[in-house]
Design an enzyme around this catalytic site. Structure first.
Site, PDB file in Angstrom:
ATOM      1  N   ARG A   1       6.016 -32.481  47.140  1.00 36.67           N
ATOM      2  CA  ARG A   1       5.025 -33.067  48.043  1.00 36.67           C
ATOM      3  C   ARG A   1       4.468 -34.399  47.552  1.00 36.67           C
ATOM      4  O   ARG A   1       3.589 -34.979  48.169  1.00 36.67           O
ATOM      5  CB  ARG A   1       3.864 -32.073  48.239  1.00 36.67           C
TER       6      ARG A   1
ATOM      7  N   ASP B   1       6.954 -32.034  41.813  1.00 39.29           N
ATOM      8  CA  ASP B   1       6.512 -31.431  43.073  1.00 39.29           C
ATOM      9  C   ASP B   1       7.046 -32.200  44.290  1.00 39.29           C
ATOM     10  O   ASP B   1       6.899 -33.426  44.375  1.00 39.29           O
ATOM     11  CB  ASP B   1       4.972 -31.405  43.101  1.00 39.29           C
TER      12      ASP B   1
ATOM     13  N   HIS C   1      -1.297 -34.635  40.409  1.00 37.11           N
ATOM     14  CA  HIS C   1      -1.751 -34.318  41.772  1.00 37.11           C
ATOM     15  C   HIS C   1      -2.537 -33.016  41.755  1.00 37.11           C
ATOM     16  O   HIS C   1      -2.245 -32.106  40.976  1.00 37.11           O
ATOM     17  CB  HIS C   1      -0.558 -34.206  42.728  1.00 37.11           C
TER      18      HIS C   1
HETATM   19 CO    CO Z   1       2.706 -30.658  40.038  1.00 36.16          CO
END
Ligand code: CO
Length: 213
Positions: free
Chosen positions: A46, A44, A98
């Site tokens: 982020r 990801d 996350h």
């Molecule tokens: Co993820």
């Protein structure tokens, strides 16, 4: 400006910034790397490992895949693990998941996504292990959050079940395994699991190195 040009330009100013603070910033790191940590995180965009931990180049040995999985037949993660443990001799391995993880969310759905079904299958297996606990949670967001945490917990177990980790525990008394979850909404990391060297592992996964137990 073409979007990728922005990245190349930012790279130039990043180099200048670093050299301003320390003229040998890059040269001092060219000979070798001695990271203390192996980071296994989600792909990801982020969750950038160095940014969220304030780490500098040379501090984290990083592997990222969808939903931060440690799959016992995945040569990629296993090669990274073996190199980190046996050659770099990292002292800590961090599995970092996350909240709002798309991989975990898709594993909770029935949609056929093609090849990625095979990868997400491992998260479905985690779901099945904890089905009662997860389905007792009424709020869908809270369910998703809990599966993110349980997935991290299970990946830490998966690490402990490898011969690479067990051999290193026996020979080196290291590394310590950690399970963390990154909160996208606050920026904070949350510790949810840790296994020091020599932690007990379910008997069927335990390799025998001649210990008296
Ligand atoms: Co993820």
């Amino acid at each position: 400006m073409e979007p990728h040009k922005k990245l190349l330009l930012a790279n130039k100013s990043w180099v200048e910034e670093k050299l301003k603070i320390r003229p040998d910033y890059f040269v001092s790191r060219t000979e070798t790397q001695t990271p203390e940590f192996l980071w296994i995180g989600c792909s990801d965009s982020r969750v950038p490992a160095e940014d969220v931990t304030g780490a500098e180049p040379g501090e984290l040995f990083v592997h990222r895949n969808i939903a931060n999985l440690v799959v016992h037949t995945d040569f990629n993660v296993l090669s990274v693990l073996q190199y980190a443990v046996e050659v770099l001799k990292v002292k800590h391995i961090i599995v970092c998941g996350h909240y709002r993880c798309g991989g975990v969310k898709n594993a909770m759905n029935r949609q056929d996504l093609g090849l990625i079904n095979k990868w997400l299958r491992h998260i479905k297996d985690v779901y099945r292990l904890y089905q009662r606990e997860i389905e007792a949670i009424a709020d869908p967001m809270a369910r998703w959050d809990r599966l993110v945490e349980l997935n991290v917990y299970e990946q830490v177990q998966n690490l402990a079940q490898t011969s690479v980790v067990q051999r290193a525990w026996h020979k080196e008394g290291a590394p310590t395994l950690h399970g963390w979850v990154y909160d996208l909404t606050s920026g904070y990391l949350k510790e949810i699991a840790s296994m020091p060297p020599g932690s007990s592992v379910a008997d069927i996964y335990r390799f025998d190195y001649g210990d008296k137990r």
